[in-house]
Design a protein around this motif. Sequence first.
Motif, PDB file in Angstrom:
ATOM      1  N   UNK A   1       9.441 -49.370  56.210  1.00 32.11           N
ATOM      2  CA  UNK A   1       8.789 -49.148  55.046  1.00 32.11           C
ATOM      3  C   UNK A   1       7.198 -49.915  54.941  1.00 32.11           C
ATOM      4  N   UNK A   2       7.282 -51.348  55.264  1.00 34.08           N
ATOM      5  CA  UNK A   2       6.157 -52.052  55.331  1.00 34.08           C
ATOM      6  C   UNK A   2       5.083 -51.438  56.239  1.00 34.08           C
ATOM      7  N   UNK A   3       5.356 -50.668  57.327  1.00 34.76           N
ATOM      8  CA  UNK A   3       4.296 -50.230  58.274  1.00 34.76           C
ATOM      9  C   UNK A   3       3.859 -49.165  57.722  1.00 34.76           C
ATOM     10  N   UNK A   4       4.707 -48.288  56.888  1.00 37.90           N
ATOM     11  CA  UNK A   4       4.347 -47.192  56.182  1.00 37.90           C
ATOM     12  C   UNK A   4       3.229 -47.416  55.194  1.00 37.90           C
ATOM     13  N   UNK A   5       3.568 -48.553  54.150  1.00 36.83           N
ATOM     14  CA  UNK A   5       2.754 -48.945  53.257  1.00 36.83           C
ATOM     15  C   UNK A   5       1.275 -49.528  54.181  1.00 36.83           C
ATOM     16  N   UNK A   6       1.636 -50.278  55.085  1.00 35.77           N
ATOM     17  CA  UNK A   6       0.363 -50.654  55.650  1.00 35.77           C
ATOM     18  C   UNK A   6      -0.608 -49.348  56.228  1.00 35.77           C
ATOM     19  N   UNK A   7       0.020 -48.398  56.989  1.00 36.85           N
ATOM     20  CA  UNK A   7      -0.677 -47.590  57.431  1.00 36.85           C
ATOM     21  C   UNK A   7      -1.417 -46.480  56.229  1.00 36.85           C
ATOM     22  N   UNK A   8      -0.721 -46.373  55.476  1.00 38.33           N
ATOM     23  CA  UNK A   8      -1.311 -45.544  54.275  1.00 38.33           C
ATOM     24  C   UNK A   8      -2.119 -46.265  53.354  1.00 38.33           C
ATOM     25  N   UNK A   9      -1.960 -47.503  53.254  1.00 39.52           N
ATOM     26  CA  UNK A   9      -3.064 -48.464  52.474  1.00 39.52           C
ATOM     27  C   UNK A   9      -4.481 -48.124  53.227  1.00 39.52           C
ATOM     28  N   UNK A  10      -4.392 -48.164  54.724  1.00 38.11           N
ATOM     29  CA  UNK A  10      -5.758 -47.927  55.278  1.00 38.11           C
ATOM     30  C   UNK A  10      -6.615 -46.747  54.779  1.00 38.11           C
ATOM     31  N   UNK A  11      -5.680 -45.670  54.382  1.00 38.73           N
ATOM     32  CA  UNK A  11      -6.509 -44.272  54.080  1.00 38.73           C
ATOM     33  C   UNK A  11      -6.381 -44.253  52.606  1.00 38.73           C
ATOM     34  N   UNK A  12      -6.049 -44.980  51.933  1.00 39.68           N
ATOM     35  CA  UNK A  12      -5.602 -44.790  50.399  1.00 39.68           C
ATOM     36  C   UNK A  12      -6.826 -43.819  49.590  1.00 39.68           C
ATOM     37  N   UNK A  13      -8.093 -44.006  50.053  1.00 42.06           N
ATOM     38  CA  UNK A  13      -9.149 -43.530  49.680  1.00 42.06           C
ATOM     39  C   UNK A  13      -9.023 -41.803  49.813  1.00 42.06           C
ATOM     40  N   UNK A  14      -8.239 -41.369  50.972  1.00 38.70           N
ATOM     41  CA  UNK A  14      -7.923 -40.030  51.053  1.00 38.70           C
ATOM     42  C   UNK A  14      -6.694 -39.440  50.376  1.00 38.70           C
ATOM     43  N   UNK A  15      -6.005 -40.308  49.789  1.00 38.49           N
ATOM     44  CA  UNK A  15      -4.856 -39.758  49.156  1.00 38.49           C
ATOM     45  C   UNK A  15      -4.872 -39.772  47.565  1.00 38.49           C
ATOM     46  N   UNK A  16      -4.823 -38.495  47.166  1.00 44.45           N
ATOM     47  CA  UNK A  16      -4.637 -38.064  45.911  1.00 44.45           C
ATOM     48  C   UNK A  16      -3.814 -38.449  44.903  1.00 44.45           C
ATOM     49  N   UNK A  17      -2.638 -38.736  45.039  1.00 45.47           N
ATOM     50  CA  UNK A  17      -1.488 -39.116  44.426  1.00 45.47           C
ATOM     51  C   UNK A  17      -0.820 -40.299  45.060  1.00 45.47           C
ATOM     52  N   UNK A  18      -1.448 -41.487  44.863  1.00 43.43           N
ATOM     53  CA  UNK A  18      -0.762 -42.661  45.521  1.00 43.43           C
ATOM     54  C   UNK A  18       0.579 -42.866  44.917  1.00 43.43           C
TER      55      UNK A  18
END
Length: 205
Positions: free
Chosen positions: A44-61
Amino acid sequence: MLQEIYTELLKQYTDNKQHINECWKEIEAAYSSSSRHYHNLSHLENLVTQLSACRHDISDWNTILFSVFYHDIVYSVLNKDNEEKSAVLAEKRLITLSVPSVQIEKCKAQIIATKAHQSSNDPDTNLFTDADLSILGHSWSLYEHYYMQIRQEYSIYPDLVYNPGRKKVLHHFLQMERIYKTMPFYDKYELQARENLKRELDCMC
């Protein structure tokens, strides 16, 4: 880190501290099971890290965070419907938090999407499933550690049973036109992922 992120997420939907704590304890207990060697809190920690790096591309965080925390909450190597059961449990918990139905349905769809990791019409879902597969594209040493952890989770099965199933999974990914559907993950991990998958196959021969 995870507890803080989860708590802050739930505070946006409820001020019931006891309920928030109970929900977290359920997640912590599930992902800390002794039978989990890869599908645990570190995942889960890895997922959060990976997604945080592209958070600007995510519409519904918020929804994607719910998907992170609940996508493997039900996990047993004896079952073939872990994703479906995880989605059902996520729905039950999010309803108690008064999360809007639109977000709940999207969360369920994202969780189910991790079953086959196929391309979705929803950009957030593609980023989520790509993040879930990010381990495939890490260095060989990290990848080797990952597949050994997966083998530990399936330790109840002898090689005679496990290896054919594992090979089927590896071939499934290698036969995809693209393992990663989004450019951030494709550019970063695609080539290394294919090398790792082929190398694991060679190790099983």
